[in-house]
Design a protein around this motif. Structure first.
Motif, PDB file in Angstrom:
ATOM      1  N   ARG A 124      -4.802  79.288  87.566  1.00  0.00           N
ATOM      2  CA  ARG A 124      -4.753  80.684  87.133  1.00  0.00           C
ATOM      3  C   ARG A 124      -4.677  81.624  88.328  1.00  0.00           C
ATOM      4  O   ARG A 124      -3.991  82.660  88.275  1.00  0.00           O
ATOM      5  N   ASN A 125      -5.371  81.263  89.411  1.00  0.00           N
ATOM      6  CA  ASN A 125      -5.388  82.112  90.616  1.00  0.00           C
ATOM      7  C   ASN A 125      -4.204  81.854  91.533  1.00  0.00           C
ATOM      8  O   ASN A 125      -4.061  82.519  92.563  1.00  0.00           O
ATOM      9  N   GLY A 126      -3.360  80.876  91.178  1.00  0.00           N
ATOM     10  CA  GLY A 126      -2.212  80.562  92.027  1.00  0.00           C
ATOM     11  C   GLY A 126      -2.595  79.862  93.310  1.00  0.00           C
ATOM     12  O   GLY A 126      -1.828  79.871  94.283  1.00  0.00           O
ATOM     13  N   ASP A 127      -3.768  79.222  93.363  1.00  0.00           N
ATOM     14  CA  ASP A 127      -4.216  78.477  94.544  1.00  0.00           C
ATOM     15  C   ASP A 127      -3.686  77.050  94.435  1.00  0.00           C
ATOM     16  O   ASP A 127      -4.395  76.122  94.041  1.00  0.00           O
ATOM     17  N   TRP A 128      -2.426  76.877  94.809  1.00  0.00           N
ATOM     18  CA  TRP A 128      -1.764  75.602  94.602  1.00  0.00           C
ATOM     19  C   TRP A 128      -2.250  74.513  95.543  1.00  0.00           C
ATOM     20  O   TRP A 128      -2.202  73.321  95.200  1.00  0.00           O
ATOM     21  N   MET A 129      -2.747  74.883  96.717  1.00  0.00           N
ATOM     22  CA  MET A 129      -3.300  73.881  97.629  1.00  0.00           C
ATOM     23  C   MET A 129      -4.561  73.256  97.021  1.00  0.00           C
ATOM     24  O   MET A 129      -4.741  72.036  97.047  1.00  0.00           O
ATOM     25  N   GLU A 130      -5.417  74.111  96.466  1.00  0.00           N
ATOM     26  CA  GLU A 130      -6.608  73.612  95.803  1.00  0.00           C
ATOM     27  C   GLU A 130      -6.242  72.782  94.574  1.00  0.00           C
ATOM     28  O   GLU A 130      -6.834  71.726  94.311  1.00  0.00           O
ATOM     29  N   ALA A 131      -5.249  73.244  93.822  1.00  0.00           N
ATOM     30  CA  ALA A 131      -4.818  72.520  92.636  1.00  0.00           C
ATOM     31  C   ALA A 131      -4.260  71.145  93.002  1.00  0.00           C
ATOM     32  O   ALA A 131      -4.537  70.145  92.319  1.00  0.00           O
ATOM     33  N   ASP A 132      -3.480  71.076  94.091  1.00  0.00           N
ATOM     34  CA  ASP A 132      -2.959  69.783  94.554  1.00  0.00           C
ATOM     35  C   ASP A 132      -4.092  68.836  94.925  1.00  0.00           C
ATOM     36  O   ASP A 132      -4.058  67.637  94.599  1.00  0.00           O
ATOM     37  N   SER A 133      -5.106  69.365  95.606  1.00  0.00           N
ATOM     38  CA  SER A 133      -6.239  68.534  96.008  1.00  0.00           C
ATOM     39  C   SER A 133      -6.986  67.999  94.791  1.00  0.00           C
ATOM     40  O   SER A 133      -7.388  66.830  94.757  1.00  0.00           O
ATOM     41  N   LEU A 134      -7.167  68.839  93.792  1.00  0.00           N
ATOM     42  CA  LEU A 134      -7.870  68.416  92.590  1.00  0.00           C
ATOM     43  C   LEU A 134      -7.074  67.357  91.812  1.00  0.00           C
ATOM     44  O   LEU A 134      -7.658  66.423  91.250  1.00  0.00           O
ATOM     45  N   LEU A 135      -5.753  67.511  91.799  1.00  0.00           N
ATOM     46  CA  LEU A 135      -4.935  66.483  91.148  1.00  0.00           C
ATOM     47  C   LEU A 135      -5.075  65.147  91.864  1.00  0.00           C
ATOM     48  O   LEU A 135      -5.146  64.088  91.228  1.00  0.00           O
ATOM     49  N   ALA A 136      -5.123  65.188  93.199  1.00  0.00           N
ATOM     50  CA  ALA A 136      -5.287  63.952  93.972  1.00  0.00           C
ATOM     51  C   ALA A 136      -6.621  63.291  93.645  1.00  0.00           C
ATOM     52  O   ALA A 136      -6.714  62.055  93.529  1.00  0.00           O
ATOM     53  N   VAL A 137      -7.655  64.095  93.481  1.00  0.00           N
ATOM     54  CA  VAL A 137      -8.976  63.560  93.130  1.00  0.00           C
ATOM     55  C   VAL A 137      -8.921  62.871  91.762  1.00  0.00           C
ATOM     56  O   VAL A 137      -9.437  61.757  91.581  1.00  0.00           O
ATOM     57  N   LEU A 138      -8.269  63.525  90.781  1.00  0.00           N
ATOM     58  CA  LEU A 138      -8.194  62.949  89.443  1.00  0.00           C
ATOM     59  C   LEU A 138      -7.334  61.684  89.430  1.00  0.00           C
ATOM     60  O   LEU A 138      -7.663  60.709  88.732  1.00  0.00           O
ATOM     61  N   GLU A 139      -6.265  61.667  90.195  1.00  0.00           N
ATOM     62  CA  GLU A 139      -5.419  60.470  90.261  1.00  0.00           C
ATOM     63  C   GLU A 139      -6.217  59.291  90.800  1.00  0.00           C
ATOM     64  O   GLU A 139      -6.102  58.161  90.286  1.00  0.00           O
ATOM     65  N   GLY A 140      -7.010  59.527  91.832  1.00  0.00           N
ATOM     66  CA  GLY A 140      -7.856  58.465  92.362  1.00  0.00           C
ATOM     67  C   GLY A 140      -8.897  58.012  91.350  1.00  0.00           C
ATOM     68  O   GLY A 140      -9.193  56.810  91.224  1.00  0.00           O
ATOM     69  N   TYR A 141      -9.452  58.955  90.618  1.00  0.00           N
ATOM     70  CA  TYR A 141     -10.443  58.655  89.584  1.00  0.00           C
ATOM     71  C   TYR A 141      -9.825  57.789  88.486  1.00  0.00           C
ATOM     72  O   TYR A 141     -10.436  56.825  88.019  1.00  0.00           O
ATOM     73  N   GLN A 142      -8.604  58.144  88.070  1.00  0.00           N
ATOM     74  CA  GLN A 142      -7.928  57.369  87.030  1.00  0.00           C
ATOM     75  C   GLN A 142      -7.631  55.950  87.494  1.00  0.00           C
ATOM     76  O   GLN A 142      -7.839  54.989  86.754  1.00  0.00           O
ATOM     77  N   ALA A 143      -7.153  55.812  88.723  1.00  0.00           N
ATOM     78  CA  ALA A 143      -6.824  54.493  89.252  1.00  0.00           C
ATOM     79  C   ALA A 143      -8.071  53.628  89.394  1.00  0.00           C
ATOM     80  O   ALA A 143      -8.024  52.408  89.171  1.00  0.00           O
ATOM     81  N   ASP A 144      -9.212  54.248  89.746  1.00  0.00           N
ATOM     82  CA  ASP A 144     -10.447  53.509  89.969  1.00  0.00           C
ATOM     83  C   ASP A 144     -11.125  53.109  88.664  1.00  0.00           C
ATOM     84  O   ASP A 144     -11.723  52.032  88.564  1.00  0.00           O
ATOM     85  N   ARG A 145     -11.059  53.956  87.647  1.00  0.00           N
ATOM     86  CA  ARG A 145     -11.790  53.707  86.411  1.00  0.00           C
ATOM     87  C   ARG A 145     -10.873  53.578  85.191  1.00  0.00           C
ATOM     88  O   ARG A 145     -11.290  53.830  84.065  1.00  0.00           O
ATOM     89  N   GLY A 146      -9.638  53.197  85.417  1.00  0.00           N
ATOM     90  CA  GLY A 146      -8.655  53.146  84.336  1.00  0.00           C
ATOM     91  C   GLY A 146      -8.712  51.922  83.461  1.00  0.00           C
ATOM     92  O   GLY A 146      -7.736  51.629  82.746  1.00  0.00           O
ATOM     93  N   ASN A 147      -9.801  51.177  83.504  1.00  0.00           N
ATOM     94  CA  ASN A 147      -9.982  50.027  82.601  1.00  0.00           C
ATOM     95  C   ASN A 147      -8.833  49.016  82.700  1.00  0.00           C
ATOM     96  O   ASN A 147      -8.418  48.429  81.710  1.00  0.00           O
ATOM     97  N   ASN A 148      -8.314  48.850  83.889  1.00  0.00           N
ATOM     98  CA  ASN A 148      -7.240  47.889  84.146  1.00  0.00           C
ATOM     99  C   ASN A 148      -5.952  48.181  83.373  1.00  0.00           C
ATOM    100  O   ASN A 148      -5.068  47.327  83.309  1.00  0.00           O
ATOM    101  N   ASN A 149      -5.861  49.357  82.757  1.00  0.00           N
ATOM    102  CA  ASN A 149      -4.612  49.711  82.070  1.00  0.00           C
ATOM    103  C   ASN A 149      -3.931  50.918  82.708  1.00  0.00           C
ATOM    104  O   ASN A 149      -3.029  51.498  82.120  1.00  0.00           O
ATOM    105  N   TYR A 150      -4.384  51.299  83.895  1.00  0.00           N
ATOM    106  CA  TYR A 150      -3.697  52.361  84.633  1.00  0.00           C
ATOM    107  C   TYR A 150      -2.367  51.812  85.127  1.00  0.00           C
ATOM    108  O   TYR A 150      -2.318  50.790  85.823  1.00  0.00           O
ATOM    109  N   PRO A 151      -1.247  52.429  84.769  1.00  0.00           N
ATOM    110  CA  PRO A 151       0.068  51.850  85.071  1.00  0.00           C
ATOM    111  C   PRO A 151       0.452  51.866  86.540  1.00  0.00           C
ATOM    112  O   PRO A 151       1.330  51.108  86.948  1.00  0.00           O
ATOM    113  N   GLY A 152      -0.157  52.736  87.334  1.00  0.00           N
ATOM    114  CA  GLY A 152       0.209  52.836  88.737  1.00  0.00           C
ATOM    115  C   GLY A 152       1.262  53.908  88.976  1.00  0.00           C
ATOM    116  O   GLY A 152       2.052  54.232  88.089  1.00  0.00           O
TER     117      GLY A 152
END
Length: 476
Positions: A124-152
């Motif tokens: 909402r604030n247009g802080d795309w650097m922060e948004a990119d960082s948060l997406l990277a955090v969530l991607e790592g979270y999904q890969a780590d806890r994806g119940n072996n069905n994370y496609p990669g």
């Protein structure tokens, strides 16, 4: 309506693409957000203002701006929720949205709530650097806890690429019009032998061959993305039939221009049919009954037989049309061509019938493994048997002197394909049975088919009337 702040807010294109690659669970399958948004658009569940958005931007706006009202979304929120948070050690391998995590009191609720709030605020604030960082955090979270069905990441990127290329929809008109042009060139060379159309014919044939390679790559990519053979539902089987038809045309010989042209026309027709509204092109999970190696073997052989039998019908129609123009002046070059192409029809039908018989036996083995019986007179099994017997009769006509005439054999080869259409379309769409898992929605009765059949009857009648030369001799 959409609030003005949403309409006026500019989205970063790079971040939108990255958000489109984010994994989300929908209908039991983990896929990129890009695919989810594409399905919203196809489902016509969006207001015109949202439909103008890029798919990645559309998904991001819907996720971030909860102010989007029901009216803007045509009465429903697409997909209901964004299931982007995997539940660790969950027996059902579920992914949920932040609200669901909160309600279930899972230990992931703190992360889900904090991440969602921070991410929406940064966008909402247009802080795309922060948004990119948060997406990277969530991607790592999904890969780590994806119940072996994370496609990669590789498979997610491949699916987005598959969506953007949309190869089958783009190839449909290319195959149809290229095949039609190649057929026109072939006919011109027949009726005007002094005209040099060789270069154009070679170019058109090469274009069809190149399109076949693209089509094959598209099937391979869909196989990689879905994790299973891409012929498990109506849409996929239509695409595979189109592929097998063009394969049959190429195997018939690149020098047999009418055969290749007919294959291009029919392949394009099937791909065009796959784009109809009642066809659902989305990639789905595999039903338990189809999780077998026999899916690759049995279904591929059966559907490939449809391709060869379809090519035989198209070649037979071309022969009948040529017979309509058979006169004393044109007989010297039309009759030899019809004889040659009639033999080509016989060869193609023989291959198609062989594949159909083999596929039917393989299906019986699979039926015994899945249902405990080899044969049960299921509608699909019954109509497959009818088709086998019908084509066996058609091919044996060439061995009976009184039934070996070119027009009669080609007419039988043409109308026999209606049995294939009934086996494939009619049984799947209008009858219920053990094979109904791949049927999907049912369209209305195809009344135009009756008009097409009437036209074909007229063509056959004229061809019989114009057949004044002696019948072709039986093959020895």
């Amino acid at each position: 309506s959409i609030p003005d702040v949403i309409d006026g807010m500019k989205m970063d294109a790079g971040h939108c693409r990255r958000f489109g690659l984010l994994a989300v669970q929908d209908n039991g399958r983990i896929k990129p957000v890009h695919s989810l948004a594409k399905e919203w658009i196809r489902g016509n569940s969006l207001s015109p203002s949202l439909r103008e958005c890029d798919m990645n931007e559309l998904a991001l706006r819907v996720f971030v701006y909860t102010e989007i009202s029901d009216s803007a979304l045509a009465g429903q929120r697409p997909g209901g929720v964004f299931r982007i948070f995997p539940l660790e050690n969950d027996s059902l391998s579920r992914w949920v949205d932040a609200d669901a995590v909160e309600k279930q009191g899972k230990m992931e609720s703190g992360f889900a709530r904090i991440w969602t709030n921070r991410y929406r605020t940064s966008v909402r604030n247009g802080d795309w650097m922060e948004a990119d960082s948060l997406l990277a955090v969530l991607e790592g979270y999904q890969a780590d806890r994806g119940n072996n069905n994370y496609p990669g990441k590789t498979r997610l990127k491949a699916e987005v690429f598959y969506n953007n290329v949309d190869a089958f929809s783009r190839l449909a008109p290319v195959f149809f019009w290229t095949g039609l042009a190649l057929l026109a060139c072939s006919l011109v060379r027949i009726f005007l032998p002094k005209t040099d159309w060789k270069g154009a014919s070679i170019s058109l044939a090469a274009l069809l061959a190149l399109g076949f390679l693209v089509q094959t790559s598209g099937l391979g990519l869909r196989w990689f993305v879905s994790g299973h053979a891409p012929w498990t539902n109506k849409y996929e089987s239509m695409v595979f039939i189109a592929w097998s038809i063009l394969l049959a045309g190429i195997l018939s010989g690149m020098k047999n221009r009418p055969a290749l042209a007919g294959a291009g026309i029919l392949s394009g027709t099937f791909l065009l049919a796959a784009r109809m509204d009642w066809m659902d092109p989305k990639i789905t999970t595999l039903p338990p009954v189809l999780r077998s190696v026999w899916l690759v073997i049995h279904v591929s052989v059966i559907i490939s037989s449809y391709g060869f039998l379809g090519l035989g019908a198209v070649l037979a129609l071309i022969n009948l049309i040529l017979s309509v123009f058979n006169t004393k002046k044109t007989a010297r070059f039309i009759r030899p061509l019809v004889e040659y192409e009639t033999l080509a029809v016989e060869r193609v039908l023989l291959i198609g019938l062989t594949l159909l018989i083999i596929g039917n036996f393989l299906g019986a083995v699979w039926a015994n493994e899945s249902w405990g019986r080899y044969w049960g007179w299921d509608p699909k099994e019954t109509w497959t048997l009818v088709t086998i017997l019908l084509y066996a009769m058609v091919l044996h006509m060439r061995l009976v002197p009184r039934l070996s005439g070119g027009v009669l054999f080609n007419a039988a080869s043409l109308f026999a394909f209606f049995s294939v259409l009934m086996t494939y379309f009619g049984v799947n769409l209008y009858l219920s049975g053990m094979h109904s898992y791949a049927s999907g929605g049912r369209p209305g009765f195809p009344y135009p088919v009756l008009a097409v059949a009437a036209v074909l009857v007229i063509v056959v009648a004229i061809a019989f009337w114009k057949e004044r030369t002696p019948r072709m001799k039986t093959r020895t």
